[in-house]
Design an enzyme around this catalytic site. Structure first.
Site, PDB file in Angstrom:
ATOM      1  N   SER A 243      -2.524  -6.969  -2.006  1.00  0.00           N
ATOM      2  CA  SER A 243      -1.467  -5.839  -2.049  1.00  0.00           C
ATOM      3  C   SER A 243      -1.687  -5.011  -1.131  1.00  0.00           C
ATOM      4  CB  SER A 243      -2.035  -5.429  -3.733  1.00  0.00           C
ATOM      5  OG  SER A 243      -2.256  -4.814  -4.119  1.00  0.00           O
ATOM      6  N   LYS A 244      -0.093  -4.505  -0.304  1.00  0.00           N
ATOM      7  CA  LYS A 244       0.093  -3.089  -0.042  1.00  0.00           C
ATOM      8  C   LYS A 244      -1.197  -2.373  -0.452  1.00  0.00           C
ATOM      9  CE  LYS A 244       3.683  -3.636   3.070  1.00  0.00           C
ATOM     10  NZ  LYS A 244       4.985  -3.637   2.657  1.00  0.00           N
ATOM     11  N   ARG A 245      -0.965  -1.735  -1.571  1.00  0.00           N
ATOM     12  CA  ARG A 245      -2.375  -1.258  -2.462  1.00  0.00           C
ATOM     13  C   ARG A 245      -3.045  -1.361  -1.763  1.00  0.00           C
ATOM     14  NH1 ARG A 245      -4.520   1.201  -6.567  1.00  0.00           N
ATOM     15  NH2 ARG A 245      -4.119  -0.999  -7.799  1.00  0.00           N
ATOM     16  N   ASN A 247      -4.423  -3.281  -0.017  1.00  0.00           N
ATOM     17  CA  ASN A 247      -5.089  -3.283   1.834  1.00  0.00           C
ATOM     18  C   ASN A 247      -4.707  -2.833   3.026  1.00  0.00           C
ATOM     19  OD1 ASN A 247      -5.714  -5.631   3.513  1.00  0.00           O
ATOM     20  ND2 ASN A 247      -3.503  -6.691   3.967  1.00  0.00           N
ATOM     21  N   ALA A 248      -3.640  -1.474   2.831  1.00  0.00           N
ATOM     22  CA  ALA A 248      -3.973  -0.348   3.663  1.00  0.00           C
ATOM     23  C   ALA A 248      -5.309   0.156   3.926  1.00  0.00           C
ATOM     24  CB  ALA A 248      -2.995   0.430   3.644  1.00  0.00           C
TER      25      ALA A 248
END
Ligand code: GLU
Length: 314
Positions: A243-245, A247-248
């Site tokens: 998920s974006k959370r 992954n960043a």
């Protein structure tokens, strides 16, 4: 090659500025960096900002800043694809002139309808060749396609092993200039890598299916084929897509990255099957990268996707 000179490895990292650097692209940055540096080679940086609808303003700078904080240093000027349309146009014209490419007037829907035997997967059905012998009356050119050829493309991937693809079934004749205007990734990447003298491409395994198309273009344009190493993909918890959370890598302030960046690099090395000494967890980004360049073992890179060792981002 001149006598007495050894060949220099030229590697590269080519992020698309569609979002901040994520764990998958960090692994590609690190993998391409150490694979170039371990033999004293060059590491180039290219911003792949051709797909203008997907480019997010400010993200190229954000990615560069993250790489700098993590201690990466690149060689030469950064290439930005959006400023290089003239070289892609030249390659396109050459392919058209030599009959290797042709204008196509088909829409996605027409291609889907006309496909006699759809091949499921990312690429959609193989292009049925409706415009191969000229655009049928009543249609106008929308995109440019290149002939997939009838010879299967074979190559050896340093991690994934021997590969063989029959492009005429896997997608068929493929687009090198898109109906909505931009040059396609496949053409731009091949032209840029060749003109930059890239000898080694290390990137995520999500691009493995693109490689036969790129080799086809290299052959048509008379370019050498670099060595390929496709790195395993990073998965989220329980094998799910990240998920974006989670992954960043880039954090809002950048401050945490300055404090914890070396741990992210350390964990990325572990992800790549390396065994960095525990003591490196207390060192700087530059020290982790220097250890990696001196001790990296390409044969230890796993083939299968897996989770990023935690804590991924602190
Ligand atoms: N720009 C591509 C990406 O960010 C990578 C292209 C490549 O390494 O060939 O996924």
């Amino acid at each position: 090659m001149e006598q007495g000179k050894t060949a220099t490895t030229i590697g590269r990292f080519a992020p698309s500025p569609t979002g901040p650097l994520h764990l998958g692209s960090l692994v590609a940055a690190l993998g391409s960096y150490v694979m170039a540096r371990r033999t004293g080679g060059l590491w180039l940086l290219r911003i792949e900002d051709l797909d203008t609808p997907r480019v997010v303003p400010g993200m190229a700078d954000d990615i560069l800043r993250t790489l700098e904080i993590l201690g990466f240093r690149w060689d030469g000027e950064i290439l930005r694809q959006s400023r290089r349309t003239a070289v892609y146009q030249e390659a396109l014209e050459r392919l058209l002139r030599e009959g290797a490419a042709y204008p196509c007037g088909c829409s996605r829907a027409e291609i889907a309808r006309a496909a006699s035997a759809p091949h499921p997967g990312e690429e959609g059905p193989a292009y049925p060749g409706l415009c191969r012998n000229g655009i049928p009356e009543g249609k106008t050119a929308r995109s440019i396609r290149v002939h997939a050829g009838s010879e299967p493309i074979e190559f050896f991937d340093g991690i994934m092993g021997p590969q063989r693809t029959d492009l005429s079934h896997a997608g068929g004749d493929f687009v090198i200039k898109r109906a909505d205007g931009p040059f396609a990734y496949q053409l731009a990447v091949v032209v840029d890598d060749a003109l930059s003298g890239v000898t080694q491409i290390v990137r995520g395994a999500d691009l493995l299916p693109s490689t036969p198309r790129q080799i086809r273009l290299q052959r048509l344009l008379g370019y050498p084929t670099p060595a390929y190493w496709h790195l395993p993909l990073v998965t989220g918890p329980e094998g799910a897509k990240l998920s974006k959370r989670h992954n960043a890598v880039s954090l809002a302030s950048g401050r945490d990255l300055e404090r914890e960046g070396h741990l992210i690099l350390y964990n990325a090395l572990v992800f790549l099957g390396q065994k960095p000494p525990k003591g490196l967890r207390d060192s700087s980004c530059a020290e982790v990268l220097a250890w990696a360049a001196a001790h990296f073992s390409p044969l230890s890179i796993p083939r299968i996707p897996g989770p990023f060792p935690s804590p991924a981002v602190t």
